[in-house]
Write a protein that holds these residues in place. Structure first.
Motif, PDB file in Angstrom:
ATOM      1  N   LEU A  89       7.217 132.971 -53.151  1.00  0.00           N
ATOM      2  CA  LEU A  89       5.873 133.551 -53.170  1.00  0.00           C
ATOM      3  C   LEU A  89       5.357 133.704 -54.600  1.00  0.00           C
ATOM      4  O   LEU A  89       4.154 133.579 -54.842  1.00  0.00           O
ATOM      5  N   LEU A  90       6.270 133.991 -55.527  1.00  0.00           N
ATOM      6  CA  LEU A  90       5.867 134.163 -56.921  1.00  0.00           C
ATOM      7  C   LEU A  90       5.539 132.840 -57.600  1.00  0.00           C
ATOM      8  O   LEU A  90       4.756 132.809 -58.554  1.00  0.00           O
ATOM      9  N   ASN A  91       6.146 131.763 -57.144  1.00  0.00           N
ATOM     10  CA  ASN A  91       5.872 130.450 -57.711  1.00  0.00           C
ATOM     11  C   ASN A  91       4.672 129.818 -57.019  1.00  0.00           C
ATOM     12  O   ASN A  91       4.313 130.175 -55.912  1.00  0.00           O
ATOM     13  N   GLU A  92       4.103 128.865 -57.700  1.00  0.00           N
ATOM     14  CA  GLU A  92       2.973 128.151 -57.118  1.00  0.00           C
ATOM     15  C   GLU A  92       3.489 127.182 -56.055  1.00  0.00           C
ATOM     16  O   GLU A  92       4.415 126.406 -56.300  1.00  0.00           O
ATOM     17  N   VAL A  93       2.906 127.219 -54.876  1.00  0.00           N
ATOM     18  CA  VAL A  93       3.322 126.374 -53.770  1.00  0.00           C
ATOM     19  C   VAL A  93       2.322 125.235 -53.648  1.00  0.00           C
ATOM     20  O   VAL A  93       1.143 125.458 -53.384  1.00  0.00           O
ATOM     21  N   SER A  94       2.811 123.998 -53.861  1.00  0.00           N
ATOM     22  CA  SER A  94       1.913 122.847 -53.807  1.00  0.00           C
ATOM     23  C   SER A  94       1.705 122.340 -52.384  1.00  0.00           C
ATOM     24  O   SER A  94       0.667 121.785 -52.071  1.00  0.00           O
ATOM     25  N   PRO A  96       1.898 124.092 -48.867  1.00  0.00           N
ATOM     26  CA  PRO A  96       2.174 125.340 -48.137  1.00  0.00           C
ATOM     27  C   PRO A  96       2.811 125.141 -46.762  1.00  0.00           C
ATOM     28  O   PRO A  96       3.645 125.950 -46.343  1.00  0.00           O
ATOM     29  N   ILE A  97       2.482 124.075 -46.049  1.00  0.00           N
ATOM     30  CA  ILE A  97       3.074 123.864 -44.725  1.00  0.00           C
ATOM     31  C   ILE A  97       4.559 123.534 -44.857  1.00  0.00           C
ATOM     32  O   ILE A  97       5.395 124.067 -44.117  1.00  0.00           O
ATOM     33  N   VAL A  98       4.917 122.655 -45.797  1.00  0.00           N
ATOM     34  CA  VAL A  98       6.322 122.324 -46.041  1.00  0.00           C
ATOM     35  C   VAL A  98       7.072 123.578 -46.471  1.00  0.00           C
ATOM     36  O   VAL A  98       8.181 123.850 -46.002  1.00  0.00           O
ATOM     37  N   TRP A  99       6.462 124.373 -47.364  1.00  0.00           N
ATOM     38  CA  TRP A  99       7.073 125.621 -47.811  1.00  0.00           C
ATOM     39  C   TRP A  99       7.302 126.558 -46.634  1.00  0.00           C
ATOM     40  O   TRP A  99       8.371 127.162 -46.506  1.00  0.00           O
ATOM     41  N   LEU A 100       6.292 126.704 -45.764  1.00  0.00           N
ATOM     42  CA  LEU A 100       6.407 127.594 -44.615  1.00  0.00           C
ATOM     43  C   LEU A 100       7.571 127.203 -43.717  1.00  0.00           C
ATOM     44  O   LEU A 100       8.366 128.052 -43.303  1.00  0.00           O
ATOM     45  N   PHE A 101       7.713 125.906 -43.438  1.00  0.00           N
ATOM     46  CA  PHE A 101       8.810 125.475 -42.578  1.00  0.00           C
ATOM     47  C   PHE A 101      10.165 125.678 -43.241  1.00  0.00           C
ATOM     48  O   PHE A 101      11.133 126.057 -42.580  1.00  0.00           O
ATOM     49  N   ARG A 102      10.263 125.463 -44.534  1.00  0.00           N
ATOM     50  CA  ARG A 102      11.540 125.696 -45.225  1.00  0.00           C
ATOM     51  C   ARG A 102      11.922 127.171 -45.191  1.00  0.00           C
ATOM     52  O   ARG A 102      13.082 127.521 -44.965  1.00  0.00           O
ATOM     53  N   VAL A 103      10.945 128.035 -45.398  1.00  0.00           N
ATOM     54  CA  VAL A 103      11.207 129.473 -45.324  1.00  0.00           C
ATOM     55  C   VAL A 103      11.585 129.868 -43.898  1.00  0.00           C
ATOM     56  O   VAL A 103      12.495 130.675 -43.687  1.00  0.00           O
ATOM     57  N   LEU A 104      10.920 129.281 -42.910  1.00  0.00           N
ATOM     58  CA  LEU A 104      11.265 129.565 -41.514  1.00  0.00           C
ATOM     59  C   LEU A 104      12.683 129.117 -41.182  1.00  0.00           C
ATOM     60  O   LEU A 104      13.399 129.803 -40.450  1.00  0.00           O
ATOM     61  N   PHE A 105      13.105 127.962 -41.717  1.00  0.00           N
ATOM     62  CA  PHE A 105      14.474 127.488 -41.486  1.00  0.00           C
ATOM     63  C   PHE A 105      15.482 128.459 -42.099  1.00  0.00           C
ATOM     64  O   PHE A 105      16.501 128.784 -41.482  1.00  0.00           O
TER      65      PHE A 105
END
Length: 180
Positions: A89-94, A96-105
């Motif tokens: 969350l503190l870093n810039e997410v280029s 967001p959907i890929v980030w969301l799924f990785r966090v969900l995993f």
């Protein structure tokens, strides 16, 4: 007393059956990978389906018993998902959907770990689960060995390897190494 024993035995059989599906059967669903990621990778779909069933069964056990069983050191298990989510969350997410799924995993892996405690497995079941994991690792190791040493003897069901690289059913050498 007998009813409580039957419920515990039923829980442990469900856990054992689910983990056999998770470690031995579902990873051997094999289709060629067209370069996808996440759930687009063919081996991820059955593995996460079975893991989702185990999570759902554990959540149903929590709801039906109105009791959450957790390990004594649960806080230490929660540090990794919390740190990953916080720093991402503190870093810039280029993407967001890929980030969301990785966090969900990652979060789903933590939930999976907590849910395993809901089955209240006895040492005998834990020994069986470890034996199942050893069998699964052995099967994947045999497949990787054939892929690197004798690819001509592999069933056509498994995808071909490039230059005798042991990729297993995962079709990526790093995932194969992580599993082993």
């Amino acid at each position: 007393m007998n009813r409580v024993y039957d419920q515990l035995e039923w829980r442990q059989n469900i856990l054992l059956f689910g983990l056999v599906l998770l470690f031995i059967i579902s990873p051997f669903y094999c289709q060629p990978n067209d370069g996808g990621t996440g759930l687009e990778l063919t081996y991820n779909i059955p593995v996460w389906s079975v893991a989702s069933w185990i999570i759902a069964a554990g959540l149903l056990l929590i709801i039906s018993s109105k009791q959450l069983v957790y390990p004594r050191l649960w806080f230490y298990f929660s540090i990794f998902p919390a740190v990953v989510i916080l720093f991402s969350l503190l870093n810039e997410v280029s993407q967001p959907i890929v980030w969301l799924f990785r966090v969900l995993f990652i979060f789903s892996g933590f939930i999976f770990l907590i849910v395993l405690f809901q089955f209240r497995a006895k040492q005998k079941v834990i020994d069986k689960v470890l034996f199942v994991i050893a069998i699964a690792v052995g099967l994947h190791a045999i497949l990787g060995t054939f892929q690197s040493l004798a690819p001509e003897h592999i069933f056509s069901y498994f995808p071909p390897t490039v230059e005798h690289v042991p990729q297993g059913t995962f079709q990526q050498i790093n995932v194969m190494a992580s599993f082993l």
